[in-house]
Write an enzyme that holds these catalytic residues in place. Structure first.
Site, PDB file in Angstrom:
ATOM      1  N   LYS A 180       0.866  -1.180   0.000  1.00  0.00           N
ATOM      2  CA  LYS A 180       0.000   0.000   0.000  1.00  0.00           C
ATOM      3  C   LYS A 180       0.896   1.222   0.000  1.00  0.00           C
ATOM      4  O   LYS A 180       2.030   1.161   0.480  1.00  0.00           O
ATOM      5  CB  LYS A 180      -0.867   0.026   1.264  1.00  0.00           C
ATOM      6  CG  LYS A 180      -2.157   0.785   1.108  1.00  0.00           C
ATOM      7  CD  LYS A 180      -3.233  -0.079   0.483  1.00  0.00           C
ATOM      8  CE  LYS A 180      -4.570   0.577   0.489  1.00  0.00           C
ATOM      9  NZ  LYS A 180      -5.649  -0.376   0.240  1.00  0.00           N
TER      10      LYS A 180
HETATM   11  P1  NAD Z   1     -13.912   7.195  -1.928  1.00  0.00           P
HETATM   12  O1  NAD Z   1     -12.864   8.227  -1.782  1.00  0.00           O
HETATM   13  O2  NAD Z   1     -14.558   6.949  -3.230  1.00  0.00           O
HETATM   14  O3  NAD Z   1     -15.096   7.517  -0.887  1.00  0.00           O
HETATM   15  C1  NAD Z   1     -14.870   7.733   0.468  1.00  0.00           C
HETATM   16  C2  NAD Z   1     -16.189   8.110   1.122  1.00  0.00           C
HETATM   17  O4  NAD Z   1     -15.963   8.230   2.532  1.00  0.00           O
HETATM   18  C3  NAD Z   1     -16.756   9.446   0.660  1.00  0.00           C
HETATM   19  O5  NAD Z   1     -18.158   9.354   0.580  1.00  0.00           O
HETATM   20  C4  NAD Z   1     -16.358  10.394   1.799  1.00  0.00           C
HETATM   21  O6  NAD Z   1     -17.239  11.492   1.918  1.00  0.00           O
HETATM   22  C5  NAD Z   1     -16.475   9.470   2.982  1.00  0.00           C
HETATM   23  N1  NAD Z   1     -15.714   9.955   4.142  1.00  0.00           N
HETATM   24  C6  NAD Z   1     -14.444  10.431   4.158  1.00  0.00           C
HETATM   25  N2  NAD Z   1     -14.126  10.831   5.393  1.00  0.00           N
HETATM   26  C7  NAD Z   1     -15.201  10.593   6.172  1.00  0.00           C
HETATM   27  C8  NAD Z   1     -15.487  10.795   7.543  1.00  0.00           C
HETATM   28  N3  NAD Z   1     -14.586  11.316   8.366  1.00  0.00           N
HETATM   29  N4  NAD Z   1     -16.719  10.450   7.997  1.00  0.00           N
HETATM   30  C9  NAD Z   1     -17.640   9.934   7.170  1.00  0.00           C
HETATM   31  N5  NAD Z   1     -17.425   9.711   5.863  1.00  0.00           N
HETATM   32  C10 NAD Z   1     -16.211  10.037   5.381  1.00  0.00           C
HETATM   33  O7  NAD Z   1     -13.260   5.857  -1.331  1.00  0.00           O
HETATM   34  P2  NAD Z   1     -13.657   4.354  -1.654  1.00  0.00           P
HETATM   35  O8  NAD Z   1     -12.858   3.869  -2.784  1.00  0.00           O
HETATM   36  O9  NAD Z   1     -15.135   4.204  -1.668  1.00  0.00           O
HETATM   37  O10 NAD Z   1     -13.067   3.615  -0.356  1.00  0.00           O
HETATM   38  C11 NAD Z   1     -13.779   3.606   0.880  1.00  0.00           C
HETATM   39  C12 NAD Z   1     -13.135   2.597   1.813  1.00  0.00           C
HETATM   40  O11 NAD Z   1     -13.123   1.319   1.177  1.00  0.00           O
HETATM   41  C13 NAD Z   1     -11.678   2.875   2.174  1.00  0.00           C
HETATM   42  O12 NAD Z   1     -11.477   2.420   3.500  1.00  0.00           O
HETATM   43  C14 NAD Z   1     -10.891   2.015   1.216  1.00  0.00           C
HETATM   44  O13 NAD Z   1      -9.637   1.678   1.729  1.00  0.00           O
HETATM   45  C15 NAD Z   1     -11.799   0.808   1.143  1.00  0.00           C
HETATM   46  N6  NAD Z   1     -11.626   0.001  -0.053  1.00  0.00           N
HETATM   47  C16 NAD Z   1     -11.823   0.513  -1.296  1.00  0.00           C
HETATM   48  C17 NAD Z   1     -11.671  -0.307  -2.406  1.00  0.00           C
HETATM   49  C18 NAD Z   1     -11.939   0.201  -3.786  1.00  0.00           C
HETATM   50  O14 NAD Z   1     -11.886  -0.625  -4.711  1.00  0.00           O
HETATM   51  N7  NAD Z   1     -12.266   1.449  -3.987  1.00  0.00           N
HETATM   52  C19 NAD Z   1     -11.294  -1.636  -2.241  1.00  0.00           C
HETATM   53  C20 NAD Z   1     -11.111  -2.143  -0.946  1.00  0.00           C
HETATM   54  C21 NAD Z   1     -11.289  -1.305   0.142  1.00  0.00           C
END
Ligand code: NAD
Length: 513
Positions: A180
């Site tokens: 990462k």
């Molecule tokens: P993203 O950036 O598209 O969305 C993040 C969301 O979280 C947004 O809606 C944002 O407003 C919200 N957010 C941020 N800070 C916040 C807070 N303090 N309180 C409440 N909401 C908050 O990110 P994503 O790709 O959807 O990823 C979200 C999570 O999933 C992360 O933990 C990431 O590591 C994990 N993840 C993502 C993927 C992927 O393929 N995108 C895969 C595995 C895990």
């Protein structure tokens, strides 16, 4: 007589130590080989480096009353709007073309923009950003893991996330290890050109460390397919066999070698796991209710798919606010409000007119079947877990539940689909993308989802069997190798599966000296 020094305060565990609790628990349970344990306890490599970028001149708003008063007599300036790029922190990036036909009144570097207020001109300057890549383990295949752009990252956090990738790739049974990385930056504070420059410079520094059979980045918080496109270009530019290198990043746009189904893959995988949770009870998600934290890639796609299966979304919290509608939220309409609405610059659910606005912590009090944290880590703490009124927590985010949160959920009988299987859809389809790049193929979304469903559901069933200690061999899965003779919670069961799969490589291949 000399007085004794007061006893030292017990040191708080780091987030890495805390996250590794489950690793140690599972390692003890299965009597993991001592040397394998040492190999996995700390990352193979921790890279920290610095990336410099030239930031453009900015106009930042004057907010202090005394200053506003001082320039109250300053008359309006008119600049070509096309030459001012608005940023989410309220400032503007200033481009030279703004001066074409401009009428400018400036005092002490302060201007009043017509209809907007007073702004201080901050001249462009180079800025240094801290960048990371942690490569945790590669026993099962090349390092694999996302790139995060966020202001609150740290080495310790990337160690946690890199280790999680090692477990996740093993659980998803894709031939990768874990890594990462990213940059300590708020991407919303940069213009699109600055973000591009930062991304290219990051890859310039990263290039010696990664490659399609060495370490393969993907999107994470704050990055997306367009950033992957830039990383691809910077990595392959000038290379003689650049098309053979297309698999150096995954999560690309489908037009440049990305896989169908990748954008939705994590949300889709989460939905498959939830479907399987219901199937085990002889039912389906239809008629169930859920609340969601995070309406980004994972959250919005999971919500769309689950409502397509007949579930009802009751409340959503994101970085901008929290909304609630006991009658159910129309997810497609909310997606349009957040993503297709240029006025919604922060891309937030806040202000959505067809729901009540509630406080962030009220989300946890909403009675529902499923709670899906899909934002940042550490959100479901002990006190939050005490409040939850759901039957299942399905972890879309990485590490959303703290160790204490876990203990409380277990005590309260709230079930758990842990992150390392619940959000493994993304990395599974990343693997499909990587294979397609290698073979110069392009699969249909139906083919991708068919493989994903089969892969996630069978691995989920193995974890469930480990958890209940019911070794089975069926047409779709075989848990006989992995059960450990006693029942364990789902998170430990998932880790048992990961460790047994990783340990097999060390056992069967041995150690090079
Ligand atoms: P993203 O950036 O598209 O969305 C993040 C969301 O979280 C947004 O809606 C944002 O407003 C919200 N957010 C941020 N800070 C916040 C807070 N303090 N309180 C409440 N909401 C908050 O990110 P994503 O790709 O959807 O990823 C979200 C999570 O999933 C992360 O933990 C990431 O590591 C994990 N993840 C993502 C993927 C992927 O393929 N995108 C895969 C595995 C895990």
């Amino acid at each position: 007589m000399t007085s004794r020094p007061p006893p030292a305060e017990p040191k708080r565990p780091t987030i890495y130590q805390e996250a590794m609790e489950v690793f140690h628990r599972a390692a003890d349970l299965i009597g993991l080989d001592r040397r394998v344990r040492m190999e996995l306890e700390e990352p193979d490599y921790e890279h920290i480096f610095y990336v410099t970028v030239k930031l453009h001149t900015r106009l930042t708003p004057l907010t202090q009353a005394a200053e506003v008063q001082k320039y109250s007599d300053l008359t309006d300036s008119e600049l070509l709007p096309d030459g001012l790029e608005p940023l989410l922190d309220g400032s503007f990036v200033f481009k030279r073309r703004a001066l074409i036909g401009a009428r400018l009144q400036m005092r002490d570097g302060v201007v009043r923009l017509k209809g907007k207020g007073l702004y201080k001109v901050v001249p462009g300057r180079p800025e240094r950003f801290k960048a990371y890549r942690v490569q945790h383990n590669q026993a099962r295949g090349p390092y694999k893991g996302g790139i995060r752009y966020h202001q609150d990252v740290s080495l310790d956090l990337f160690k946690v996330l890199a280790a999680e990738m090692t477990w996740k790739t093993a659980i998803a049974d894709v031939p990768f290890g874990g890594a990462k990385g990213g940059i300590k930056v708020d991407p919303k504070s940069l213009s699109s050109e600055e973000l591009e420059a930062l991304t290219l410079r990051y890859m310039y520094r990263l290039k010696p460390l990664i490659g399609p059979t060495l370490d393969i980045p993907a999107p994470d918080v704050g990055t997306d397919a367009s950033i992957m496109g830039l990383l691809l270009r910077q990595f392959t530019d000038g290379e003689r066999e650049r098309h053979a290198l297309r698999g150096v990043v995954t999560g690309k746009d489908t037009r440049i070698g990305g896989s169908e189904g990748r954008v939705k893959a994590t949300g889709q995988g989460l939905a498959y796991c939830i479907q399987e949770w219901f199937a085990d009870r002889g039912t389906t998600p239809a008629g169930s209710t859920f609340v969601l934290q995070g309406f980004g890639n994972v959250g919005s796609n999971a919500a769309e798919i689950l409502t397509g299966l007949g579930a009802k979304l009751l409340a959503v919290n994101d970085a901008g606010g929290t909304i609630y509608n006991p009658g159910g939220i129309d997810v497609l309409d909310l997606i349009a409000y957040v993503y297709d609405n240029p006025a919604n610059m922060r891309k937030t659910v806040a202000g959505y007119p067809k729901a009540q606005q509630i406080g962030k912590s009220d989300l946890w009090d909403v009675e529902c079947d499923i709670c899906i944290p899909a934002a940042l880590g550490g959100e479901i703490t002990g006190p939050v877990a005490e409040r939850l009124k759901c039957k299942l927590v399905a972890e879309g985010a990485n590490g959303p539940t703290t160790a204490e949160g876990d203990r409380v959920l277990e005590k309260r009988g709230i079930e758990m689909i842990p992150d390392i299987i619940a959000n493994a859809g993304g990395v599974t389809v990343s693997y499909y993308e990587w294979i397609q790049n290698k073979r110069m193929e392009h699969w249909s979304e139906t083919e991708v989802n068919g493989r994903l469903e089969q892969a996630l559901k069978s691995n989920y069933r193995i974890i469930r069997d480990i958890s209940r200690n019911t070794p089975r061999r069926t047409a779709t899965h075989n848990s006989t190798r992995y059960c450990i003779g006693k029942e364990v919670d789902m998170r430990t069961a998932a880790m048992v599966l990961a460790l047994k799969r990783i340990e097999a490589h060390y056992q069967l291949e041995g150690f090079s000296q």
